[in-house]
Design a protein around this motif. Structure first.
Motif, PDB file in Angstrom:
ATOM      1  N   GLY A 270     137.212 -11.071 -40.078  1.00  0.00           N
ATOM      2  CA  GLY A 270     138.406 -10.215 -40.043  1.00  0.00           C
ATOM      3  C   GLY A 270     138.155  -8.869 -39.381  1.00  0.00           C
ATOM      4  O   GLY A 270     139.012  -7.986 -39.439  1.00  0.00           O
ATOM      5  N   GLU A 271     137.023  -8.714 -38.721  1.00  0.00           N
ATOM      6  CA  GLU A 271     136.721  -7.419 -38.092  1.00  0.00           C
ATOM      7  C   GLU A 271     137.405  -7.280 -36.738  1.00  0.00           C
ATOM      8  O   GLU A 271     137.406  -8.214 -35.949  1.00  0.00           O
ATOM      9  N   GLY A 272     137.974  -6.107 -36.521  1.00  0.00           N
ATOM     10  CA  GLY A 272     138.653  -5.841 -35.255  1.00  0.00           C
ATOM     11  C   GLY A 272     140.103  -6.310 -35.260  1.00  0.00           C
ATOM     12  O   GLY A 272     140.826  -6.101 -34.282  1.00  0.00           O
ATOM     13  N   VAL A 273     140.519  -6.931 -36.344  1.00  0.00           N
ATOM     14  CA  VAL A 273     141.876  -7.490 -36.387  1.00  0.00           C
ATOM     15  C   VAL A 273     142.925  -6.369 -36.414  1.00  0.00           C
ATOM     16  O   VAL A 273     143.989  -6.510 -35.804  1.00  0.00           O
ATOM     17  N   ASP A 274     142.619  -5.257 -37.080  1.00  0.00           N
ATOM     18  CA  ASP A 274     143.559  -4.117 -37.082  1.00  0.00           C
ATOM     19  C   ASP A 274     143.814  -3.627 -35.656  1.00  0.00           C
ATOM     20  O   ASP A 274     144.950  -3.366 -35.271  1.00  0.00           O
ATOM     21  N   GLU A 275     142.732  -3.524 -34.910  1.00  0.00           N
ATOM     22  CA  GLU A 275     142.871  -3.050 -33.535  1.00  0.00           C
ATOM     23  C   GLU A 275     143.660  -4.066 -32.698  1.00  0.00           C
ATOM     24  O   GLU A 275     144.498  -3.692 -31.873  1.00  0.00           O
ATOM     25  N   LEU A 276     143.363  -5.341 -32.941  1.00  0.00           N
ATOM     26  CA  LEU A 276     144.096  -6.398 -32.242  1.00  0.00           C
ATOM     27  C   LEU A 276     145.593  -6.310 -32.558  1.00  0.00           C
ATOM     28  O   LEU A 276     146.439  -6.362 -31.656  1.00  0.00           O
ATOM     29  N   MET A 277     145.908  -6.136 -33.828  1.00  0.00           N
ATOM     30  CA  MET A 277     147.319  -6.021 -34.230  1.00  0.00           C
ATOM     31  C   MET A 277     147.976  -4.806 -33.569  1.00  0.00           C
ATOM     32  O   MET A 277     149.125  -4.873 -33.132  1.00  0.00           O
ATOM     33  N   ALA A 278     147.227  -3.720 -33.507  1.00  0.00           N
ATOM     34  CA  ALA A 278     147.778  -2.504 -32.891  1.00  0.00           C
ATOM     35  C   ALA A 278     148.093  -2.761 -31.410  1.00  0.00           C
ATOM     36  O   ALA A 278     149.130  -2.325 -30.900  1.00  0.00           O
ATOM     37  N   SER A 279     147.221  -3.502 -30.744  1.00  0.00           N
ATOM     38  CA  SER A 279     147.450  -3.819 -29.332  1.00  0.00           C
ATOM     39  C   SER A 279     148.673  -4.719 -29.165  1.00  0.00           C
ATOM     40  O   SER A 279     149.458  -4.544 -28.227  1.00  0.00           O
ATOM     41  N   VAL A 280     148.809  -5.671 -30.067  1.00  0.00           N
ATOM     42  CA  VAL A 280     149.958  -6.591 -29.985  1.00  0.00           C
ATOM     43  C   VAL A 280     151.257  -5.817 -30.244  1.00  0.00           C
ATOM     44  O   VAL A 280     152.252  -6.001 -29.536  1.00  0.00           O
ATOM     45  N   ASP A 281     151.228  -4.915 -31.222  1.00  0.00           N
ATOM     46  CA  ASP A 281     152.418  -4.088 -31.512  1.00  0.00           C
ATOM     47  C   ASP A 281     152.801  -3.249 -30.299  1.00  0.00           C
ATOM     48  O   ASP A 281     153.964  -3.117 -29.946  1.00  0.00           O
ATOM     49  N   LYS A 282     151.765  -2.684 -29.704  1.00  0.00           N
ATOM     50  CA  LYS A 282     151.993  -1.818 -28.554  1.00  0.00           C
ATOM     51  C   LYS A 282     152.599  -2.623 -27.393  1.00  0.00           C
ATOM     52  O   LYS A 282     153.496  -2.159 -26.703  1.00  0.00           O
ATOM     53  N   HIS A 283     152.081  -3.830 -27.231  1.00  0.00           N
ATOM     54  CA  HIS A 283     152.614  -4.670 -26.160  1.00  0.00           C
ATOM     55  C   HIS A 283     154.080  -5.009 -26.409  1.00  0.00           C
ATOM     56  O   HIS A 283     154.900  -4.967 -25.493  1.00  0.00           O
ATOM     57  N   LEU A 284     154.407  -5.311 -27.647  1.00  0.00           N
ATOM     58  CA  LEU A 284     155.800  -5.636 -27.974  1.00  0.00           C
ATOM     59  C   LEU A 284     156.699  -4.430 -27.684  1.00  0.00           C
ATOM     60  O   LEU A 284     157.785  -4.588 -27.105  1.00  0.00           O
ATOM     61  N   SER A 285     156.258  -3.227 -28.048  1.00  0.00           N
ATOM     62  CA  SER A 285     157.056  -2.027 -27.756  1.00  0.00           C
ATOM     63  C   SER A 285     157.254  -1.869 -26.250  1.00  0.00           C
ATOM     64  O   SER A 285     158.345  -1.539 -25.785  1.00  0.00           O
ATOM     65  N   TRP A 286     156.172  -2.107 -25.517  1.00  0.00           N
ATOM     66  CA  TRP A 286     156.262  -2.014 -24.055  1.00  0.00           C
ATOM     67  C   TRP A 286     157.265  -3.024 -23.510  1.00  0.00           C
ATOM     68  O   TRP A 286     158.091  -2.708 -22.654  1.00  0.00           O
ATOM     69  N   LEU A 287     157.163  -4.279 -24.023  1.00  0.00           N
ATOM     70  CA  LEU A 287     158.083  -5.332 -23.580  1.00  0.00           C
ATOM     71  C   LEU A 287     159.525  -4.901 -23.784  1.00  0.00           C
ATOM     72  O   LEU A 287     160.383  -5.079 -22.921  1.00  0.00           O
ATOM     73  N   GLU A 288     159.781  -4.323 -24.961  1.00  0.00           N
ATOM     74  CA  GLU A 288     161.156  -3.953 -25.302  1.00  0.00           C
ATOM     75  C   GLU A 288     161.628  -2.749 -24.489  1.00  0.00           C
ATOM     76  O   GLU A 288     162.736  -2.742 -23.956  1.00  0.00           O
ATOM     77  N   SER A 289     160.763  -1.753 -24.372  1.00  0.00           N
ATOM     78  CA  SER A 289     161.212  -0.509 -23.741  1.00  0.00           C
ATOM     79  C   SER A 289     161.384  -0.654 -22.229  1.00  0.00           C
ATOM     80  O   SER A 289     162.128   0.105 -21.617  1.00  0.00           O
ATOM     81  N   THR A 290     160.735  -1.618 -21.634  1.00  0.00           N
ATOM     82  CA  THR A 290     160.832  -1.768 -20.175  1.00  0.00           C
ATOM     83  C   THR A 290     161.813  -2.863 -19.754  1.00  0.00           C
ATOM     84  O   THR A 290     162.016  -3.087 -18.560  1.00  0.00           O
ATOM     85  N   GLY A 291     162.365  -3.568 -20.739  1.00  0.00           N
ATOM     86  CA  GLY A 291     163.256  -4.678 -20.393  1.00  0.00           C
ATOM     87  C   GLY A 291     162.499  -5.934 -20.008  1.00  0.00           C
ATOM     88  O   GLY A 291     163.101  -6.944 -19.634  1.00  0.00           O
ATOM     89  N   THR A 292     161.169  -5.877 -20.101  1.00  0.00           N
ATOM     90  CA  THR A 292     160.363  -7.044 -19.716  1.00  0.00           C
ATOM     91  C   THR A 292     160.576  -8.217 -20.675  1.00  0.00           C
ATOM     92  O   THR A 292     160.533  -9.379 -20.274  1.00  0.00           O
ATOM     93  N   LEU A 293     160.823  -7.896 -21.929  1.00  0.00           N
ATOM     94  CA  LEU A 293     161.019  -8.953 -22.923  1.00  0.00           C
ATOM     95  C   LEU A 293     162.170  -9.859 -22.494  1.00  0.00           C
ATOM     96  O   LEU A 293     162.033 -11.078 -22.450  1.00  0.00           O
ATOM     97  N   ARG A 294     163.278  -9.212 -22.161  1.00  0.00           N
ATOM     98  CA  ARG A 294     164.450  -9.991 -21.749  1.00  0.00           C
ATOM     99  C   ARG A 294     164.168 -10.757 -20.458  1.00  0.00           C
ATOM    100  O   ARG A 294     164.507 -11.932 -20.347  1.00  0.00           O
ATOM    101  N   ARG A 295     163.510 -10.103 -19.501  1.00  0.00           N
ATOM    102  CA  ARG A 295     163.197 -10.783 -18.242  1.00  0.00           C
ATOM    103  C   ARG A 295     162.317 -11.995 -18.481  1.00  0.00           C
ATOM    104  O   ARG A 295     162.533 -13.065 -17.926  1.00  0.00           O
TER     105      ARG A 295
END
Ligand SMILES: Nc1nc2c(ncn2[C@@H]2O[C@H](COP(=O)(O)OP(=O)(O)OP(=O)(O)O)[C@@H](O)[C@H]2O)c(=O)[nH]1
Ligand SMILES: [Mg+2]
Length: 352
Positions: A270-295
């Motif tokens: 379970g080591e590094g999983v917090d950082e991994l989750m933070a990266s995934v969260d950040k990516h989701l925010s990026w997807l949403e804020s740039t319209g990439t998610l919808r594209r």
């Protein structure tokens, strides 16, 4: 499970739960099952109420290419679009299931409902993969807020591109906040499955030539987050460095573009999983804020429509083939009365 998930297809594991195997085997052996009536409205209602059994049945309908699927998808459509789809890919044994287990635990701590889809594009059987996944994901097997499902996706109607998006729809409509898709097996299918996810995690392990391997497989382009798992092994830092270097050489460094982070994990602890989750969260925010998610989702829907259209055409051509006009055309080609192009034109015309 050893990492023998590629070729040849492994035999169905006799120890795996029966319903998982039979849902696949009956496609081939007992077409009669396809005629069994399905009460779609009540099945969909149960799935939306959180019945794992109803969710499993709906995914079986997908695997079976059941005639009721059209009605099922129409009923599910208004309830889709909520789930964040995370693809997990990487070489056999790199730690995909272990990482999925850890990531799912983190989402469960946030109180989210999670679906796990293990897709094996190289095998027509899902039984063998399932057993291994159950063991690796045993933390969640008894959790009613986690749906775990292994899927075979070869053998009928066009594979991953046809079955996986529809299974994703089922899990999405059933109220999953997150669906993790693990690809079992290797090859082009990894790239194919990555196309189905909002966020793709590419896992690597320390070791010689891993980075080069990644570049070869085209994996550098598909990863949104790179994970160097098994960081307890020697060479993890070098692999991280190599990867960062290769990413910096790519064309994804322009401002506004997502620059994939490289995260080091020891999934088994379970080591590094917090950082991994933070990266995934950040990516989701990026997807949403740039319209990439919808594209991305529109591109996905395009692929899905195409896959269904092609499957429909193929099955119509199939029925043509077994008809009189098909064999008459073929005989004309053999006898030199017409050429295959002209004959094919006639087939296409007959379809439209
Ligand atoms: N040393 C070490 N072993 C790990 C780590 N993560 C997973 N493993 C082990 O690696 C083996 C394979 O892990 P899995 O999670 O099944 O890998 P996978 O990528 O899902 O494998 P396939 O589905 O067969 O392709 C298991 O024995 C795990 O316990 C890690 O961080 N360090
Ligand atoms: Mg696995």
């Amino acid at each position: 499970m050893p990492s023998s998930s590629a070729y040849p297809p492994r035999p169905a594991d006799p120890a795996a739960p029966l319903n998982e195997i039979s849902s696949v085997a009956t496609v081939v052996d007992h077409p009669a099952r396809r005629d069994r009536p399905v009460d779609v409205p009540s099945l969909v209602a149960s799935a939306r109420d959180g019945s794992p059994r109803a969710v499993a049945r709906l995914i079986s309908l997908v695997e079976d290419a059941h005639p009721a699927l059209r009605e099922v998808m129409a009923a599910l459509a208004p309830h889709t679009g909520h789930a964040h789809v995370i693809g997990v890919t990487g070489s056999p044994g790199v730690g995909k299931s272990t990482s999925t287990n850890a990531v799912v635990a983190a989402y469960r701590q946030r109180g989210q409902r999670v679906g796990i889809l293990a897709v094996d594009p190289s095998s027509p059987f899902s039984g063998g993969a399932l057993l291994g996944d159950r063991i690796r994901m045993q933390d969640h097997v008894l959790d009613p807020e986690v749906y775990i499902r292994s899927m075979a996706s070869r053998g009928h109607l066009g594979g991953v591109s046809w079955t996986t998006p529809q299974a994703l729809r089922v899990l999405d409509a059933a109220g999953c906040d997150v669906v993790v898709v693990e690809t079992v097996g290797v090859g082009q299918s990894e790239v194919e499955v990555a196309g189905l996810a909002d966020t793709t995690l590419v896992l690597l392990a320390p070791g010689m030539g891993d980075g080069i391997q990644a570049a070869k497989a085209g994996i550098l382009e598909i990863g949104d987050v790179f994970v160097v798992n098994k960081a307890d092994r020697e060479g993890a830092d070098a692999t991280v460095r190599d990867l960062r270097h290769m990413i910096s050489l790519g064309d994804r460094t322009e401002p506004g573009l997502w620059r994939p982070p490289v995260v080091k994990t020891i999934a088994a602890k379970g080591e590094g999983v917090d950082e991994l989750m933070a990266s995934v969260d950040k990516h989701l925010s990026w997807l949403e804020s740039t319209g990439t998610l919808r594209r991305r989702r529109i591109a996905r829907a395009e692929n899905e429509i195409e896959a269904i259209a092609v499957a429909t055409l193929r099955s119509r051509i199939g029925s043509l083939r077994h008809g009189d006009s098909g064999s008459r055309l073929a005989a004309d080609v053999v006898d030199g009365h017409t050429d295959p192009y002209t004959a094919a034109d006639q087939v296409v015309e007959a379809l439209t």
